[in-house]
Scaffold this active site. Structure first.
Site, PDB file in Angstrom:
ATOM      1  N   HIS A  53       0.574  -1.229  -0.011  1.00 27.96           N
ATOM      2  CA  HIS A  53       0.067  -0.018  -0.048  1.00 27.96           C
ATOM      3  C   HIS A  53       0.938   1.161  -0.019  1.00 27.96           C
ATOM      4  O   HIS A  53       2.086   1.352   0.359  1.00 27.96           O
ATOM      5  CB  HIS A  53      -0.862  -0.108   1.259  1.00 27.96           C
ATOM      6  N   GLU A  55       1.047   3.777   1.735  1.00 26.76           N
ATOM      7  CA  GLU A  55       1.802   4.206   2.996  1.00 26.76           C
ATOM      8  C   GLU A  55       2.931   3.395   3.488  1.00 26.76           C
ATOM      9  O   GLU A  55       3.966   3.919   4.029  1.00 26.76           O
ATOM     10  CB  GLU A  55       0.751   4.201   4.373  1.00 26.76           C
ATOM     11  N   CYS A  83      -5.886   2.174   5.802  1.00 31.31           N
ATOM     12  CA  CYS A  83      -6.435   0.901   6.335  1.00 31.31           C
ATOM     13  C   CYS A  83      -5.951   0.501   7.454  1.00 31.31           C
ATOM     14  O   CYS A  83      -4.643   1.244   7.998  1.00 31.31           O
ATOM     15  CB  CYS A  83      -6.338  -0.099   5.238  1.00 31.31           C
ATOM     16  N   CYS A  86      -2.039  -0.149   7.358  1.00 33.80           N
ATOM     17  CA  CYS A  86      -1.306   1.072   7.215  1.00 33.80           C
ATOM     18  C   CYS A  86      -1.365   1.834   8.598  1.00 33.80           C
ATOM     19  O   CYS A  86      -0.172   2.426   8.897  1.00 33.80           O
ATOM     20  CB  CYS A  86      -1.651   1.873   6.220  1.00 33.80           C
TER      21      CYS A  86
END
Lengths: 156, 156
Positions: A53, A55, A83, A86
């Site tokens: 992801h 991040e 999420c 993250c």
């Protein structure tokens, strides 16, 4: 740069990433003292990495560049509310401030699981959709006890 | 191998990793159809990567080997109940079953933040210890709308 300019860059990364078919429409920046330490964009599908992801990619990149596992004093600018994976990564990285643009509801509305995951993670083990079973707790606990006695261990 | 043998191997990885000063006392295996797809151990401090928990390392390795971002049908054996980052990564990776040895309480007792993170992630944004602020929601939402119209996008 001002806060909005950093966020505009995170959104630009999200848009470019999506149009280049690298992954989902997500971008992130790690910033400290007004300076960008690293940028990241979602690479789940192009790099075959479900943890890639924006991040997480930005955190890994910032830590690799600075040769550290902790980013005290840093902020993250992310084009979407993190999420749970993250968000926990942000805590583990000791980042101190989060700026986000799209929300958990916005990302649920385009078909991603973030909101579902927040609900799952709050449930007791037995009520989650992925079954979990405990095995060999006694054998594992001996390793934890040894950790406490390990000379010169690096804490994180 | 039986379940206990896979778990014994995860615990062995945890112990070896700790004694080699690679990171914390954590190990994990990804297994499908009785076969180990990948192993992982915690590398946070040795690799300067706060996301390099045993489960994340094992997931990334299994996906890289199989050239996929989804591990349907797989199980994870982890020497400790996954933290929220790893638990969410397990969901994103579509792993279907979790076996763990040490618990969230055991890992809190040796000084790690897992239990704290579970509590933080369940809180509303404003009550968490890391402040979060929304910026430029409208500009970011336009990218999400474009995602929905993107021809041939890869879903995950």
């Amino acid at each position: 740069m001002a806060n909005k300019e950093f966020m505009r860059r995170a959104i630009e990364l999200a848009a470019r990433n999506m149009r280049d078919y690298e992954g989902g429409p997500f971008g992130a920046l790690i910033v400290r003292d007004g300076r960008v330490l690293a940028e990241g964009h979602n690479r789940v599908t192009s790099c075959n990495d479900p943890t890639a992801h924006a991040e997480v990619v930005a955190i890994r990149e910032a830590c690799a560049r600075l040769e550290t596992f902790a980013l005290e004093g840093a902020s993250i600018y992310t084009s979407c509310e993190p999420c749970p994976m993250c968000l926990a990564a942000i805590y583990w990285a000791r980042i101190e401030r989060i700026y986000f643009a799209n929300t958990r509801a916005d990302v649920a509305a385009i078909g991603f699981d973030d909101d579902f995951l927040y609900r799952e993670i709050g449930l007791p083990l037995r009520e989650r959709s992925i079954p979990a079973q405990r095995l060999l707790g006694d054998e594992a606990l001996a390793v934890f006890r040894e950790w406490l006695e390990l000379p010169g261990r690096t804490l994180y």
